[in-house]
Design a protein around this motif. Sequence first.
Motif, PDB file in Angstrom:
ATOM      1  N   GLU A   1      56.368   3.378  93.634  1.00 34.83           N
ATOM      2  CA  GLU A   1      57.314   4.487  93.555  1.00 34.83           C
ATOM      3  C   GLU A   1      56.569   5.801  93.353  1.00 34.83           C
ATOM      4  O   GLU A   1      55.430   5.828  92.912  1.00 34.83           O
ATOM      5  CB  GLU A   1      58.298   4.267  92.411  1.00 34.83           C
ATOM      6  N   ILE A   2      57.272   6.857  93.663  1.00 36.32           N
ATOM      7  CA  ILE A   2      56.739   8.191  93.423  1.00 36.32           C
ATOM      8  C   ILE A   2      57.169   8.602  92.021  1.00 36.32           C
ATOM      9  O   ILE A   2      58.333   8.477  91.649  1.00 36.32           O
ATOM     10  CB  ILE A   2      57.214   9.167  94.507  1.00 36.32           C
ATOM     11  N   ILE A   3      56.196   9.058  91.241  1.00 33.92           N
ATOM     12  CA  ILE A   3      56.432   9.351  89.828  1.00 33.92           C
ATOM     13  C   ILE A   3      56.767  10.826  89.626  1.00 33.92           C
ATOM     14  O   ILE A   3      57.736  11.164  88.951  1.00 33.92           O
ATOM     15  CB  ILE A   3      55.149   9.015  89.021  1.00 33.92           C
ATOM     16  N   GLU A   4      55.941  11.666  90.193  1.00 34.42           N
ATOM     17  CA  GLU A   4      56.198  13.101  90.131  1.00 34.42           C
ATOM     18  C   GLU A   4      56.312  13.605  91.551  1.00 34.42           C
ATOM     19  O   GLU A   4      55.491  13.269  92.409  1.00 34.42           O
ATOM     20  CB  GLU A   4      55.051  13.829  89.433  1.00 34.42           C
ATOM     21  N   PRO A   5      57.308  14.410  91.818  1.00 29.67           N
ATOM     22  CA  PRO A   5      57.556  14.792  93.205  1.00 29.67           C
ATOM     23  C   PRO A   5      56.484  15.730  93.762  1.00 29.67           C
ATOM     24  O   PRO A   5      55.822  16.454  93.027  1.00 29.67           O
ATOM     25  CB  PRO A   5      58.899  15.519  93.134  1.00 29.67           C
TER      26      PRO A   5
ATOM     27  N   MET B   1      49.943  11.790  96.183  1.00 27.97           N
ATOM     28  CA  MET B   1      48.998  11.556  95.095  1.00 27.97           C
ATOM     29  C   MET B   1      47.707  12.299  95.332  1.00 27.97           C
ATOM     30  O   MET B   1      46.795  11.785  95.991  1.00 27.97           O
ATOM     31  CB  MET B   1      48.711  10.058  94.996  1.00 27.97           C
TER      32      MET B   1
ATOM     33  N   ASP C   1      61.935  10.880 100.369  1.00 27.53           N
ATOM     34  CA  ASP C   1      63.324  11.222 100.108  1.00 27.53           C
ATOM     35  C   ASP C   1      63.368  12.666  99.612  1.00 27.53           C
ATOM     36  O   ASP C   1      62.996  12.962  98.467  1.00 27.53           O
ATOM     37  CB  ASP C   1      63.879  10.268  99.036  1.00 27.53           C
TER      38      ASP C   1
ATOM     39  N   THR D   1      52.593  12.668  92.229  1.00 28.57           N
ATOM     40  CA  THR D   1      51.917  11.525  91.617  1.00 28.57           C
ATOM     41  C   THR D   1      52.702  10.282  92.022  1.00 28.57           C
ATOM     42  O   THR D   1      53.927  10.293  92.006  1.00 28.57           O
ATOM     43  CB  THR D   1      51.936  11.633  90.082  1.00 28.57           C
TER      44      THR D   1
ATOM     45  N   THR E   1      64.177  14.127  95.803  1.00 26.05           N
ATOM     46  CA  THR E   1      63.627  13.373  94.670  1.00 26.05           C
ATOM     47  C   THR E   1      62.113  13.175  94.822  1.00 26.05           C
ATOM     48  O   THR E   1      61.383  13.369  93.876  1.00 26.05           O
ATOM     49  CB  THR E   1      64.308  11.999  94.491  1.00 26.05           C
ATOM     50  N   ASP E   2      61.667  12.842  96.022  1.00 25.49           N
ATOM     51  CA  ASP E   2      60.228  12.696  96.238  1.00 25.49           C
ATOM     52  C   ASP E   2      59.573  14.036  96.551  1.00 25.49           C
ATOM     53  O   ASP E   2      58.368  14.204  96.374  1.00 25.49           O
ATOM     54  CB  ASP E   2      59.948  11.733  97.408  1.00 25.49           C
TER      55      ASP E   2
END
Lengths: 402, 402, 402, 402
Positions: free
Chosen positions: D81-85, D278, D125, D72, D128-129
């Motif tokens: 930014e990326i919220i959920e990887p 996403m 990344d 997400t 984290t991503d």
Amino acid sequence: MSDRNIRLESAEKRAVEDQEVEIVERKGIGHPDSICDGIAESVSRELSNLYLERVGKVLHYNTDETQLVAGTAAPKFGGGEIIEPIYLLIVGRATKEYDGEKLPVDSAALRAARDYLRENIPELDVGTDVIVDVKLGEGSGDLQDVFGEETEEVPMANDTSFGVGHAPLTETEQIVLEAEHALNGARYGDDHPELGTDIKIMGKREGDVIDVTVAAAMIDQHLDDVDDYIEAVESVREFVTELASEYTDREVNVDVNTADDFDDESYYLTTSGTSAEMGDDGSVGRGNRANGLITPNRPMSMEASSGKNPVNHIGKIYNLLSTHIAETVVAEVDGIRDLQVRLLSQIGRPIDEPHVADAKVITEDGVTVADIEDDVVAIVDRELADVTEITRRTIKGELTTF
Amino acid sequence: MSDRNIRLESAEKRAVEDQEVEIVERKGIGHPDSICDGIAESVSRELSNLYLERVGKVLHYNTDETQLVAGTAAPKFGGGEIIEPIYLLIVGRATKEYDGEKLPVDSAALRAARDYLRENIPELDVGTDVIVDVKLGEGSGDLQDVFGEETEEVPMANDTSFGVGHAPLTETEQIVLEAEHALNGARYGDDHPELGTDIKIMGKREGDVIDVTVAAAMIDQHLDDVDDYIEAVESVREFVTELASEYTDREVNVDVNTADDFDDESYYLTTSGTSAEMGDDGSVGRGNRANGLITPNRPMSMEASSGKNPVNHIGKIYNLLSTHIAETVVAEVDGIRDLQVRLLSQIGRPIDEPHVADAKVITEDGVTVADIEDDVVAIVDRELADVTEITRRTIKGELTTF
Amino acid sequence: MSDRNIRLESAEKRAVEDQEVEIVERKGIGHPDSICDGIAESVSRELSNLYLERVGKVLHYNTDETQLVAGTAAPKFGGGEIIEPIYLLIVGRATKEYDGEKLPVDSAALRAARDYLRENIPELDVGTDVIVDVKLGEGSGDLQDVFGEETEEVPMANDTSFGVGHAPLTETEQIVLEAEHALNGARYGDDHPELGTDIKIMGKREGDVIDVTVAAAMIDQHLDDVDDYIEAVESVREFVTELASEYTDREVNVDVNTADDFDDESYYLTTSGTSAEMGDDGSVGRGNRANGLITPNRPMSMEASSGKNPVNHIGKIYNLLSTHIAETVVAEVDGIRDLQVRLLSQIGRPIDEPHVADAKVITEDGVTVADIEDDVVAIVDRELADVTEITRRTIKGELTTF
Amino acid sequence: MSDRNIRLESAEKRAVEDQEVEIVERKGIGHPDSICDGIAESVSRELSNLYLERVGKVLHYNTDETQLVAGTAAPKFGGGEIIEPIYLLIVGRATKEYDGEKLPVDSAALRAARDYLRENIPELDVGTDVIVDVKLGEGSGDLQDVFGEETEEVPMANDTSFGVGHAPLTETEQIVLEAEHALNGARYGDDHPELGTDIKIMGKREGDVIDVTVAAAMIDQHLDDVDDYIEAVESVREFVTELASEYTDREVNVDVNTADDFDDESYYLTTSGTSAEMGDDGSVGRGNRANGLITPNRPMSMEASSGKNPVNHIGKIYNLLSTHIAETVVAEVDGIRDLQVRLLSQIGRPIDEPHVADAKVITEDGVTVADIEDDVVAIVDRELADVTEITRRTIKGELTTF
């Protein structure tokens, strides 16, 4: 008399029953931490039995790390539903192959978890409300070797560890323990399907006043509206109040679901009877000690007993054994107001020969330590000699670990 | 003087330092349970800071459930390798959306875990030696509401819980704690890359003899052969022996890696310096208490402090605060041989007003409880009033939780 | 006649039936890829029905990504066991909340998968032999909006995509398709419990010789020894040979389990009837096309139809519709030896108005394209107008996707 | 001349270049399916090299099943930014032990995936991503045996499978393929950091009009506002239009991001340049065929080449080889307008001796099949004899599979 290093001494302090402030807690079987304890121990039993059946002895394993990730639920009066499943990860080590034969440890673990849940938390539909996953690795080569001997022999301690047990329970401890048993058992539960299994009971005694605080998850499908809910809460309150009077003459105040906020329509309402359905994660060894209670007034072992191998995990065995010894001594010897038994292992020596078996006693008025010393030491000695009975009973499921 | 319910009484027993048998344990930072504690707490700090930065206050979360599943490794002198990665699952609840803005809590948690591992267990290559996964759910709606107030105010207790702290540390406790700090710190570690971070120290004192047992994972790439290994073990033994003499005049015996079996070529040799690489799982709250030690001679809280929300999780705050109060009192008031501070919360009252603040003191010879009562009570009162400082310091990482 | 862009032209090549070499393949329902297709499609139906029941229309979702990770098994004559479970991960996007109501899409997906497995691969005990996990995210906001209209209207194409269908099936195609249906259906299966569901059939025709190669997983508990196995294999061979003769007069050679090596005691023996128990992973869209076959002699769409949303996923709809149109035309119009129907969508136009509907026909001797053109175009036009019937039948489970 | 069964015949239809309607598609390297293809193939190469280095030959493995679960994200102009990887699960089988030595296949797979992502999708990344997880089982015992021979020999076909290749590419195919290469390569990418790697290009030719539709994920941090976005889209359109003119004289229309809706402020804006952040899941084998394209006008193999073992997976080898042969023939022999090479394996025979090698040619005006037959057959024969070169080049990464 053996030459076991058994010491009995006076505790030199007041019995917990006589201390000014006492705190006791029990997490019921449907609490997320207890669910993990229960599954871990049931997986352990299943593996012990699998190994006994297949190769005649218990092989190396430890399954003391089940992790529960809470789900999401939408409870509502009359019946809600679970939206996102609970995720349960069984973690541990197990021997997967022996003498060229592959052993179905993963399948056995999954079956044990499923059977445990169906038996104990029947409101959860395994497979849709709960996902059970498993990650069992192989232990290190060294550890696997340790288990080469037959289980009939007394194994060697493989770690420096200790266990501690107490008896008798104080009134507050009895109330907390028995209330949860009764609420979750036939006595109350059979007529009260609306009461969930996730019951957390805290007892606090200040002097002669005992406050019992119960947090009890109610099950939505058995409650039509908030009036039903209020009635259900009141019913628990009355039941616990009455039950408490069986164990004490002190003043007892019982509160149930004190966090409810009726203005905000916020109640402890669930679909499945456990907070694991919504927001409360759980893991092994975070709740009740081996005697079923959390007792900050007494020394406790941090050891997570549930899921540990009952053949050679010295921490588990000594926690169960010390509790058993304390209970046995108090049952057989008169005049004991408070007894603590502590067993300390020594690496490389047989587990029936602890480094120290250390009993601290508080006698009743008119009884001295000397009066009972021989009897107590004899019982401790006898029960130590019979240590493998703890293993056998644990495998059979006769001893609880949480 | 406030009207806080602060009690000071005599402990009516011997100080732990004066008891016949004392047991103390510490799991070093590379122990699988400590790795989980460390990650859980570092995730907690990251989330606190994320929320402060984005919305100006700390929102609801609890990340106190990291689960570590051990990997598989093939260590060998000169340098082995990790075969199957360690699997780390970060579990908890966090607020993922606020005022319509999505908050990157998963990414923040993963970053915190990665940074923590790189800083503290640099031998593990995150991404190949360790897989870090995350399952953060949303908390229940009710709980999210609780955090509507600004963090500057003193929050209300949301649970009945307690914390307990002690001071001063006994000699054995100091030795166990400081030995691990020194071994894993610059003092020893800088010159000894062969020593891993997974150091478990157990201290056992019987009368005036202290046995210190160290289990220290050695790192293969820095050891060419078994002679190097033996030298490394002996070096740890000498170092701890010497360090112990700084804290006690009692007889101290130090054993290191007693489970080694040189005939079987079985040593405590690892590739990464932690047993998590091979067979030892871990989880939060199973190891050290908030003061860094496991102390069966002292009452302990079962609460897992690491990962809990430092703004309103009363168990965490009271464990940290009671330890802080005990240390402060002993530092400021002379004549105390042993002090235990216990804080019991009351649901719905501000956390700076515990239900009971209950201090049990053992004074030194020539000092009475009455002599010090006013000073002690004043300090307890002052530190309670300053309870939010605990939150602030925890978020800044100035307080350790394990 | 509508103004749809429908073209009929001569294919200007030989019908597949008349080509020199023809290859056809079908993966049976127990093949790992087909298991994934079946679960993905069954999850899709469950979600469609859930949305229809709860909110009156189908919301955004796509569940076309189930991943199967094979387990480990130890089959043996008389009955073996599964050692490590199969892991099934249901992946996709779904709308989880609508008008403030949370929708139990995860639970629905898990239930659909479990029910599908119980119905179709009953030898697998879901929960111990198979772990079913789920990761359904939320779609992007934009996509969710797309579904605001009622399902009765013809939706707009949301992508440039195409579908392709053919009719009639060649003899080889019929043999391959029907043999799997019969083996896995009542006709053969009822009397042959030893035959697993993982049946892969390849048909290869060179001129007038058809070679049918069957790989059929046998189930150990129904076979006492290798003689039973040989008999079971021979029984399949005879059955398929006989069945083939119902569809062709050509020479047919059938081989079953040709990879068996009796010297090495290597047979296609399984515990559960599917190679997913041991070593064969699977995922959606890697096996049969929407008509149940893999037909390298014919143009195929790479689209994975199973699991796609049948309301607006244009690739899925056009694959099913083009197949349906081709079959309908051939059923209603005489004189067609080979027909290919291809539908190409145009973003933003209603899906009953494809950019091109492109039919290529090979007529039988004595028939010209002109003879049948009007009839064919009329049928294509009629079926295009009725496109939402495809959606309805898919949701009801009347159309297969693999 | 060998006795390989090589056939050349006239295709008896129009070349794709001359057909009325042609459709071509390519999913760029940042498309979720392509990410999976790329990781699967890079894991495969890593394992081949690991085995070669450690044991001198390639052992059994197949890693053709990577599953990507979308994350997400909250993109916004200037930088979101990326919220959920993103969650990536590497699935497959690999030999984990050989001659008593454990082989680090899991770690190798994770490293390969990480390196691939860093090299090709640097905006993500890893850790984290993207979470990269791995589930590699052991293959079945039988299969492991198959690989006992040295890789220098020509292995036997272990399955009945086929591969198909074509040459030369049509104009539309060239435009689609080269446009993606250029956009994702230095030619365009170096000056356009705002263009993401997730570029999907569809070419549709009707008669002499080619419509090229590009869906190109833009990266938010390089675009300050919608004007920048519009400029970036226009820049892609112009570039592709110009590039197309290098390959065709036909009319070319290029559309970019046609699904954008400026009224709804809905653009194809991403944080990382891939829709995997996403809502778009991905898996292996669902996108481009071995020649980099999806070509519904041409016969295609359903085989997922990426991740398959290049030593003995006959489907992978024959797809790569048939493409290579077609390209080589067209490069060396004049007068060919369209060539299709199809290789069909036969279980148990060396892979350089296919059951049939079947070439269908469409010659240019003035050239007959007879004119070129000898040359073509000789080249096919030569390249078949050199089949192991395909394996070697695949392991070196010189051949692409998607």
